[in-house]
Design an enzyme around this catalytic site. Structure first.
Site, PDB file in Angstrom:
ATOM      1  NE  ARG A 260     -66.700 -45.701 -27.364  1.00 35.65           N
ATOM      2  CZ  ARG A 260     -67.047 -44.467 -27.745  1.00 35.65           C
ATOM      3  NH1 ARG A 260     -66.383 -43.390 -27.368  1.00 35.65           N
ATOM      4  NH2 ARG A 260     -68.098 -44.284 -28.518  1.00 35.65           N
TER       5      ARG A 260
ATOM      6  CB  ALA B  79     -66.869 -45.713 -36.461  1.00 34.56           C
TER       7      ALA B  79
ATOM      8  NE  ARG C  15     -64.675 -52.563 -31.329  1.00 31.56           N
ATOM      9  CZ  ARG C  15     -65.518 -51.691 -30.777  1.00 31.56           C
ATOM     10  NH1 ARG C  15     -65.160 -50.426 -30.590  1.00 31.56           N
ATOM     11  NH2 ARG C  15     -66.731 -52.064 -30.427  1.00 31.56           N
TER      12      ARG C  15
ATOM     13  CG  ASP D 223     -69.585 -48.257 -35.301  1.00 29.82           C
ATOM     14  OD1 ASP D 223     -70.426 -47.620 -34.645  1.00 29.82           O
ATOM     15  OD2 ASP D 223     -68.427 -48.465 -34.904  1.00 29.82           O
TER      16      ASP D 223
END
Ligand code: MRU
Length: 339
Positions: A52, A54, A89, A231
């Site tokens: 995880r 960005a 994502r 992000d």
């Protein structure tokens, strides 16, 4: 060749390509590395947040594409698999940026060595971007600072030292006496589980708080700066980050506390005019109702679980990027369109 970071490792030569991830869902109590063998396994790891942050999901997806090319997957199959990674994502633009760079080579110049070289370059570039951003940001921190941070933005979220946490780390290493307040970061507890784990390992003084304590601490004068990652940054300076970041920014604004965002240029989306265009990931209701086997909310209730929020540029004091630190005036002049 070996690539090693806090949460990702790869071993590559002509006969092998091993790609390992530190399973972040098990931290802080278990440090287990998982061997990612297929595209489906990587997609599952990204969606479930085993990997995880960005920048790191962009790097991991690039290396996955390289691993598939190394194994002899055809051009057409590779393009399909890359598209699946691209969609794993929706909010972190680094993932899309990295997959776009990889697919350009697959389309224009399908050559296994070139694809592997680009993924390695993307890994190394992220390490360098973290270094530059951390050096730029560390200048803004002073002896005695008590800094609030949200989510996890360190070595677990990037290939290098991190974004916001990289800034904090470098300031500490320069001998600045700083103290960090770590937002627990509901609902998946990236602050409580991951940032606490990293800061403890680094020996940086910190205090863990729940997210709803921050305003109280500010009112007591216990926090004098806040720094977070991102992000996706729109060209007008609005940015998306972990849900709860907007509350931190509003609380800072009310208490006149400087609020900084730190990110590499790979987080800036030149096609995004403002924050209203940033897609916000919606996640499963179970994440709000409990954690792991422990469920505290009743069954069959309505739950809302956006994973990110957008902080408007008006609330940001300075944007710390790898090239430079930008003020509101720079952002208004359009510096993010070409950074
Ligand atoms: O859902 P996550 O844990 O991937 O969210 C991560 C964040 O929100 C970070 O703050 C962000 O990626 C920027 S830091 C590298």
């Amino acid at each position: 060749m070996k690539l090693e970071s806090l949460a990702l490792a790869a071993e590559i030569d002509s006969s092998k390509f091993n790609l390992l991830l530190l399973d972040q869902t098990l931290l802080p109590h278990e440090e287990k590395w998982i061997d990612i063998k297929s595209n489906d396994e990587m997609i599952e790891a990204i969606k479930s947040l085993r990997v995880r942050g960005a920048p790191l999901i962009g790097v991991a997806a690039s290396l996955m594409i390289a691993k598939l090319a190394h194994a002899g997957v055809s051009r057409d199959e590779l393009l399909v698999m890359s598209q699946m990674l691209f969609e794993a994502r929706p909010t972190a633009v680094n993932l899309m940026n990295c997959v776009d760079r990889m697919t350009k080579v697959i389309r224009d110049n399908f050559n296994k060595e070139k694809i592997v070289d680009l993924a390695v370059q993307i890994f190394n570039e992220d390490v360098q971007l973290c270094e530059r951003m951390s050096a730029n940001g560390a200048e803004l921190l002073q002896d005695g600072d008590q800094i609030l941070t949200h989510c996890n933005t360190g070595g677990l979220a990037t290939a290098g030292v991190g974004t916001a946490l990289g800034v904090i780390r470098r300031a500490h290493e320069h001998g600045k006496k700083i103290h960090v307040y770590v937002d627990e970061t509901r609902p998946l507890l990236q602050g409580g589980r991951l940032t606490s784990w990293e800061l403890k390992k680094l020996g940086i003084p910190f205090t863990l708080i729940t997210d709803n304590m921050a305003a109280h601490l500010m009112s007591l004068g216990k926090i004098n700066k806040a720094i977070v990652g991102s992000d996706r940054i729109a060209v007008n300076g609005d940015f998306a980050n972990k849900i709860g970041t907007y509350s931190v920014a509003v609380n800072c604004f009310y208490h006149r506390i400087p609020f900084y965002v730190a990110a590499p240029y790979t987080t800036v989306d030149p096609l995004c005019a403002n924050g209203s265009f940033i897609p916000i990931e919606q996640r499963k209701r179970e994440e709000v109702k409990g954690y792991g086997d422990l469920q505290w909310a009743p069954n069959d209730i309505e739950v809302y679980n956006p994973s990110f929020d957008v902080t408007p540029h008006q609330l940001v004091t300075e944007w710390i990027l790898d090239k430079a630190v930008y003020f509101k005036k720079d952002i208004e002049e359009g510096v993010l369109k070409s950074c």
